[in-house]
Every structure is written in C-alpha cells, then in structure tokens.
Motif scaffolding. Structure first.
Motif, PDB file in Angstrom:
ATOM      1  N   THR A 164     -15.236  -1.661 -21.429  1.00 20.04           N
ATOM      2  CA  THR A 164     -14.958  -2.178 -20.093  1.00 20.04           C
ATOM      3  C   THR A 164     -13.464  -2.082 -19.796  1.00 20.04           C
ATOM      4  O   THR A 164     -13.066  -1.601 -18.726  1.00 20.04           O
ATOM      5  CB  THR A 164     -15.441  -3.639 -19.966  1.00 20.04           C
ATOM      6  OG1 THR A 164     -16.866  -3.670 -20.133  1.00 20.04           O
ATOM      7  CG2 THR A 164     -15.068  -4.238 -18.618  1.00 20.04           C
ATOM      8  N   ALA A 165     -12.638  -2.521 -20.729  1.00 17.77           N
ATOM      9  CA  ALA A 165     -11.181  -2.469 -20.524  1.00 17.77           C
ATOM     10  C   ALA A 165     -10.682  -1.027 -20.467  1.00 17.77           C
ATOM     11  O   ALA A 165      -9.784  -0.708 -19.686  1.00 17.77           O
ATOM     12  CB  ALA A 165     -10.469  -3.245 -21.624  1.00 17.77           C
ATOM     13  N   ASN A 166     -11.259  -0.155 -21.283  1.00 16.98           N
ATOM     14  CA  ASN A 166     -10.847   1.254 -21.250  1.00 16.98           C
ATOM     15  C   ASN A 166     -11.214   1.912 -19.929  1.00 16.98           C
ATOM     16  O   ASN A 166     -10.497   2.790 -19.447  1.00 16.98           O
ATOM     17  CB  ASN A 166     -11.472   2.029 -22.408  1.00 16.98           C
ATOM     18  CG  ASN A 166     -10.855   1.672 -23.745  1.00 16.98           C
ATOM     19  OD1 ASN A 166      -9.845   0.980 -23.833  1.00 16.98           O
ATOM     20  ND2 ASN A 166     -11.477   2.129 -24.813  1.00 16.98           N
ATOM     21  N   LEU A 167     -12.305   1.500 -19.338  1.00 14.54           N
ATOM     22  CA  LEU A 167     -12.748   2.043 -18.059  1.00 14.54           C
ATOM     23  C   LEU A 167     -11.886   1.532 -16.906  1.00 14.54           C
ATOM     24  O   LEU A 167     -11.537   2.282 -16.004  1.00 14.54           O
ATOM     25  CB  LEU A 167     -14.217   1.656 -17.822  1.00 14.54           C
ATOM     26  CG  LEU A 167     -14.813   2.010 -16.468  1.00 14.54           C
ATOM     27  CD1 LEU A 167     -15.011   3.521 -16.363  1.00 14.54           C
ATOM     28  CD2 LEU A 167     -16.138   1.289 -16.282  1.00 14.54           C
ATOM     29  N   ALA A 168     -11.515   0.255 -16.957  1.00 15.69           N
ATOM     30  CA  ALA A 168     -10.901  -0.388 -15.788  1.00 15.69           C
ATOM     31  C   ALA A 168      -9.394  -0.640 -15.900  1.00 15.69           C
ATOM     32  O   ALA A 168      -8.771  -0.961 -14.903  1.00 15.69           O
ATOM     33  CB  ALA A 168     -11.610  -1.707 -15.518  1.00 15.69           C
ATOM     34  N   TRP A 169      -8.815  -0.519 -17.069  1.00 12.36           N
ATOM     35  CA  TRP A 169      -7.372  -0.725 -17.266  1.00 12.36           C
ATOM     36  C   TRP A 169      -6.861  -2.022 -16.640  1.00 12.36           C
ATOM     37  O   TRP A 169      -6.000  -1.995 -15.755  1.00 12.36           O
ATOM     38  CB  TRP A 169      -6.576   0.466 -16.730  1.00 12.36           C
ATOM     39  CG  TRP A 169      -6.761   1.690 -17.551  1.00 12.36           C
ATOM     40  CD1 TRP A 169      -7.700   2.659 -17.374  1.00 12.36           C
ATOM     41  CD2 TRP A 169      -6.022   2.068 -18.713  1.00 12.36           C
ATOM     42  NE1 TRP A 169      -7.593   3.613 -18.340  1.00 12.36           N
ATOM     43  CE2 TRP A 169      -6.559   3.278 -19.177  1.00 12.36           C
ATOM     44  CE3 TRP A 169      -4.957   1.497 -19.396  1.00 12.36           C
ATOM     45  CZ2 TRP A 169      -6.081   3.931 -20.309  1.00 12.36           C
ATOM     46  CZ3 TRP A 169      -4.480   2.148 -20.505  1.00 12.36           C
ATOM     47  CH2 TRP A 169      -5.041   3.339 -20.956  1.00 12.36           C
ATOM     48  N   PRO A 170      -7.347  -3.177 -17.102  1.00 14.56           N
ATOM     49  CA  PRO A 170      -6.891  -4.429 -16.500  1.00 14.56           C
ATOM     50  C   PRO A 170      -5.438  -4.737 -16.887  1.00 14.56           C
ATOM     51  O   PRO A 170      -4.965  -4.314 -17.945  1.00 14.56           O
ATOM     52  CB  PRO A 170      -7.829  -5.469 -17.114  1.00 14.56           C
ATOM     53  CG  PRO A 170      -8.193  -4.893 -18.442  1.00 14.56           C
ATOM     54  CD  PRO A 170      -8.285  -3.401 -18.197  1.00 14.56           C
ATOM     55  N   PRO A 171      -4.755  -5.491 -16.037  1.00 14.54           N
ATOM     56  CA  PRO A 171      -3.410  -5.931 -16.398  1.00 14.54           C
ATOM     57  C   PRO A 171      -3.508  -6.985 -17.507  1.00 14.54           C
ATOM     58  O   PRO A 171      -4.540  -7.645 -17.655  1.00 14.54           O
ATOM     59  CB  PRO A 171      -2.882  -6.550 -15.106  1.00 14.54           C
ATOM     60  CG  PRO A 171      -4.120  -6.998 -14.375  1.00 14.54           C
ATOM     61  CD  PRO A 171      -5.185  -5.991 -14.738  1.00 14.54           C
TER      62      PRO A 171
END
Length: 189
Positions: A164-171
């Motif tokens: 999920t984080a790799n897909l969306a690049w959250p701050p």
C-alpha cells in the motif's frame, strides 16, 4: 502520479472506521499506511484482524515482532514502512545496532535477531520457496516450528502495509520523519 486519500476515522467509510479509531488511540495518530488501506474496508479490516492475531495470539515478543516487520519493510523496499517500523522497533526495545543493521540491508550481530531477520527476508525474496537449511538455521537459533509458520503472518501483514505504501507514497508522520529511509541506502543496492 496517482493520489490516494489518507483517511482518518472521520473520513473513512463506516466499515473502515473502527480499525482507524483503535490505531489512533494506540499511536496518537492514524498511521498513513492504515489511512491508505482504509480506501478499501476489506483491506483495512483484513489487516487489522491479522495484526491482532499476530500481536495478541502470537508467540514473538514485541522486539521480535518489530524485527520481523522492519526486516520485511526493508525486503519490500517500503520507505514509509521502514521509517515507521524503525520508530516502533526502538520503542519496543530493539537494540539500535540491530535496527541500523537491518536498515542497511546487513545481518545484525545479535544471533537470534539475525536468524529472525534473515529467515523472514528469505521468505519474501524466494516467494516462500526457502530451502530446508533456512528452516533448520532458524530453528537452531531457538525458534519453534510454530514460529516458522507465524513468520508467514508477519510477511502477509507486511505485504498489505508495504505494498500500500509503495503504491501510494504517503508522507511521513511527524513522529516517523526522523527515521526517514531511502531504498538506495541498502548495503546490497
């Protein structure tokens, strides 16, 4: 670049609110990875249930759980998750030298943590097709047959958050920002 909403309990669909409320109570904020997973109630609820069983019904101590989750984040090259689990690892008593070794893609000097980190990363890198020698080495470090399978739970939990984080690049959250990490900082990169 595609933008995904990072939900809070106030913005999430009713079916995704409870996990976010619990996480906010535990951390003082909704971790961005969870806020992103809340775009799919099925994903956030599956994660929340699996993590609850891993933490509440599992046999690993808090430091061992964090070594698993941090090692998986590094193996999955998830910059947000590495930063998040660095914070959590240090808070849960993982030796700073162990944390730093894992973040650099190295084997920790602590033999038990080295076996734990090596085994879980091997499971990810080989898609579960580890050799018998890897299982024997893991068990020789004092881990049980049950824990061989429990590591799979950590790999599954990590896949949900890391992907999920790799897909969306959250701050990075303010509490997590001091532990920022770049995949290019790996020793093997």
């Amino acid at each position: 670049m595609t933008s995904y909403q990072i939900h809070t309990a106030d913005t999430a669909a009713d079916a995704a609110k409870e996990p976010l409320e619990v996480l906010e109570g535990a951390f003082g904020f909704v971790p961005a990875g969870a806020g992103l997973m809340a775009n799919s109630p099925a994903l956030i609820n599956t994660f929340f249930s699996a993590f609850g069983h891993f933490r509440g019904g599992g046999t690993f101590g808090p430091d061992e759980r964090q070594v698993l989750l941090l090692s998986n984040a590094v193996a999955n090259r998830s910059e947000w998750a590495v930063a998040f689990h660095t914070l959590e690892s240090l808070q849960d008593g993982v030796e700073p030298a162990v944390v730093e070794a894992i973040r650099q893609g190295k084997v920790p000097e602590n033999p038990r943590m080295a076996a734990l980190s090596t085994f879980t990363q091997s499971l990810i890198e080989k898609g579960g097709h580890v050799e018998d020698a890897a299982v024997i080495a893991f068990k020789a470090a004092g881990f049980t047959e049950e824990q061989v399978f429990e590591v799979i739970t950590a790999v599954a939990i990590s896949a949900m958050t890391n992907y999920t984080a790799n897909l969306a690049w959250p701050p990075l959250e303010d509490a997590v920002a001091p532990h920022a990490w770049k995949a290019g900082s790996l020793a093997s990169a």
